[in-house]
Design an enzyme around this catalytic site. Structure first.
Site, short mmCIF file in Angstrom:
data_model
loop_
_atom_site.label_atom_id
_atom_site.label_comp_id
_atom_site.label_asym_id
_atom_site.label_seq_id
_atom_site.Cartn_x
_atom_site.Cartn_y
_atom_site.Cartn_z
N ARG A 123 31.59 35.87 55.95
CA ARG A 123 31.38 35.54 54.29
C ARG A 123 31.73 36.64 53.58
NH1 ARG A 123 27.23 32.19 56.43
NH2 ARG A 123 27.70 30.14 56.53
N LYS A 145 43.57 40.18 44.24
CA LYS A 145 43.94 39.11 44.92
C LYS A 145 44.47 39.14 46.40
CE LYS A 145 46.27 37.10 40.63
NZ LYS A 145 47.35 36.79 40.08
N GLU A 187 58.36 46.61 39.19
CA GLU A 187 56.83 46.33 38.85
C GLU A 187 56.56 47.62 38.29
OE1 GLU A 187 54.82 43.78 39.48
OE2 GLU A 187 55.83 42.67 41.30
N LYS A 229 46.83 48.11 35.04
CA LYS A 229 46.46 46.93 35.89
C LYS A 229 44.85 46.62 35.86
CE LYS A 229 46.85 43.80 39.72
NZ LYS A 229 47.71 43.49 40.54
N GLU A 239 42.19 35.64 36.06
CA GLU A 239 43.23 35.01 35.43
C GLU A 239 42.94 33.55 34.51
OE1 GLU A 239 46.90 35.69 37.65
OE2 GLU A 239 47.87 34.27 36.57
N ARG A 243 45.18 38.27 32.36
CA ARG A 243 45.66 38.68 33.38
C ARG A 243 47.28 38.07 33.74
NH1 ARG A 243 42.88 39.97 39.30
NH2 ARG A 243 44.98 40.56 40.33
N ASN A 247 52.15 38.69 35.01
CA ASN A 247 53.26 37.91 35.52
C ASN A 247 54.63 37.87 34.69
OD1 ASN A 247 51.65 36.87 37.68
ND2 ASN A 247 50.59 35.64 36.49
N HIS A 250 57.88 36.86 36.24
CA HIS A 250 57.20 36.10 37.55
C HIS A 250 57.95 34.71 37.68
CE1 HIS A 250 55.75 39.93 38.61
NE2 HIS A 250 55.26 39.46 39.46
N HIS A 254 60.08 33.71 40.38
CA HIS A 254 59.73 32.81 41.36
C HIS A 254 60.74 31.55 41.73
CE1 HIS A 254 55.30 34.12 41.34
NE2 HIS A 254 55.81 34.92 41.89
N HIS A 268 61.03 40.78 46.22
CA HIS A 268 60.10 40.18 44.95
C HIS A 268 60.62 41.28 43.88
CE1 HIS A 268 57.05 38.56 42.89
NE2 HIS A 268 56.46 39.94 43.08
N1 GLY Z 1 50.41 40.49 40.81
C1 GLY Z 1 49.81 39.99 39.59
C2 GLY Z 1 48.25 40.08 39.59
O1 GLY Z 1 47.69 40.62 40.26
O2 GLY Z 1 47.55 39.44 38.92
#
Ligand code: GLY
Length: 371
Positions: A123, A145, A187, A229, A239, A243, A247, A250, A254, A268
Site C-alpha cells: 500500500r 505521476k 520538454e 514544474k 491535475e 497542471r 500538456n 500534448h 498524442h 515522445h
Molecule cells: N507530464 C505532465 C505532468 O506531469 O503533469
C-alpha cells in the site's frame, strides 16, 4: 550554475530535487539518512544498467549501503502489466518493507513503472527517482505521476505517488544520443513556451551550447524546468486545473504518437516539440497570439536541429480527419470536448475547451500538406 536544489512543497509529501553533475558518486550520502534497511532495491533497464549501474552501486556502498538491481527491457513496451507484476514480485522477494526506499534508475519508462510498483507495494513504499534521460530529469521524474500503459491507451493505469527525493545527475546526459537529448529538450522548450518568456529567450541564446555539452547551461535548464514544474504541481497536484498547462503540445503529440504506433518514427519529446509548434500555429489562426510567435517557436526548434513539422516525421500518416479522431481518444478529453492548451504569446499558455473543430482540422490539413 554548477548545482541546485528545487524544493517541492506538498503537505506531508515534500521533497527535494537535487540537480548537479556527479551526484551518482554521492548517492549514498543522500539515501543513508532516509532510514529503512541498509539494502537498496534498484529498478532499471538493461541499457542504463550497462552504462551506469556500477557507478550507482559504488556510490551506495561508499555510504555502507548494499544493493540489488532488477534490469528490465528498455522501451515503452515495458510499461505493461507483465513487467509491473515482475517488478512488484521481485521487490517482495527482496523483502522490501514499508520503511524502505526503492530506487527508480532510468528514463521515463522506468520512473513511471517503478514509481507505480512502489505506490501499490504494501500500500505504498517510498521511492527515489534517479532520472537518466533529459526528458525524465525535466518532466517525468517530478510531480508523482506513475503508471503503465493499457492496450486501450498510454498511462491509463496509474497513481499519483510522489518520490521522496529526485537526484538529477546532469553528467549522465553525456551518454544520451543526440536524438534522445533533443527529444528531452522538446520538454524544456515547452516550459519556456507555457510560462516563462525570458527562459525561452535564454534558450534561444544558450540552446546550442547546452546541446553541445555546456554543463552550466544544462544544470540551469534542468533547474528552471523543475522549478516551473514544482510550482505547478504545488498548485494542482492531481491535475484538476493548472497542471494541464504541462500538456502544452500534448494533444497534437498524442495523436501523432498513436498514428505512428508509438514507434521509433516519433519519440515522445519530438512529438511534444511538433505539438508545441502546432499549438502556437492554432493560437495564431484563432488570433490569440501574433503570427510571429509560431514562427519564432519553429525557428528555435529548427536552429536546434529538431523535428518541427509533421512533414519531418518519416513514413505515411493518416489524413487530418483521422488525426482529429485520434485526438478525441486522448485522455484529456473532458465530457467529450477536446481540451487544448493554447497561448496568448510566448510564455502565456492557458487551458481551453472552446476550440472550434474546424480550426483544428485546418491546421492539421495545412500541416500535412506542408504549408
Ligand atoms: N507530464 C505532465 C505532468 O506531469 O503533469
Amino acid at each position: 550554475m554548477t548545482a541546485a536544489t528545487v524544493h517541492v512543497e506538498l503537505p506531508g509529501r515534500a521533497y527535494d530535487i537535487e540537480i548537479a553533475p556527479g551526484l551518482l558518486a554521492q548517492v549514498g550520502q543522500f539515501l543513508a539518512p532516509m532510514g529503512g534497511r541498509k539494502h537498496v532495491c534498484i529498478v532499471t533497464d538493461h541499457n542504463v544498467a550497462e552504462l551506469h549501474l556500477a557507478q550507482l552501486q559504488a556510490g551506495l556502498s561508499a555510504a555502507g549501503l548494499t544493493s540489488e538491481a532488477l534490469a528490465l527491457p528498455p522501451g515503452e513496451a515495458t510499461k505493461c502489466w507483465a513487467e509491473l507484476e515482475r517488478t512488484a514480485e521481485w521487490l517482495l522477494a527482496q523483502k522490501v518493507e514499508r520503511g524502505d526506499v526503492v530506487v527508480a534508475f532510468g528514463g521515463g519508462v522506468i520512473g513511471d513503472l517503478a514509481g507505480f510498483a512502489a505506490a501499490i507495494l504494501r500500500r505504498g513504499v517510498r521511492f527515489v527517482q534517479i532520472p537518466t534521460s533529459l526528458l525524465a530529469q525535466v518532466d517525468s521524474s517530478v510531480g508523482g505521476k506513475t503508471g503503465i500503459n493499457s492496450p486501450m491507451g498510454k498511462n491509463l493505469i496509474g497513481a499519483f505517488h510522489q518520490p521522496a527525493l529526485v537526484l538529477a545527475d546532469t553528467a549522465l546526459l553525456g551518454t544520451l544520443t543526440a536524438r534522445d537529448f533533443l527529444a528531452g529538450y522538446g520538454e524544456v522548450v515547452k516550459y519556456g513556451l507555457l510560462g516563462d518568456a525570458r527562459f525561452f529567450d535564454w534558450l534561444e541564446q544558450n540552446g546550442p551550447a547546452l546541446a553541445a555539452g555546456d554543463m552550466d547551461a544544462r544544470v540551469r535548464a534542468v533547474t528552471r524546468s523543475c522549478q516551473m514544474k514544482a510550482d505547478i504541481v504545488q498548485r494542482d497536484e492531481t491535475e484538476q486545473g493548472d497542471r494541464a498547462l504541462l500538456n502544452l503540445g500534448h494533444t497534437f503529440c498524442h495523436a501523432l504518437e498513436a498514428a505512428t504506433g508509438y514507434s521509433d518514427r516519433l519519440l515522445h519529446g519530438e512529438g511534444v516539440a511538433i505539438g508545441c509548434a502546432l499549438a502556437f500555429e492554432l493560437s495564431a489562426r484563432l488570433r490569440l497570439c501574433s503570427q510571429e510567435d509560431p514562427s519564432r517557436v519553429r525557428a528555435h526548434l529548427r536552429q536546434m536541429g529538431m523535428k518541427v513539422d509533421i512533414a519531418d516525421i518519416p513514413g505515411d500518416l493518416p489524413d487530418a480527419d483521422a488525426l482529429l479522431e485520434l485526438m478525441g481518444q486522448d485522455k484529456k478529453v473532458l465530457d467529450g470536448k477536446l481540451r487544448f492548451i493554447l497561448a496568448r504569446g510566448i510564455g502565456e499558455a492557458f487551458i481551453t475547451s472552446d476550440v472550434p473543430r474546424d480550426a483544428v482540422l485546418t491546421v492539421l490539413t495545412d500541416a500535412l500538406a506542408g504549408r
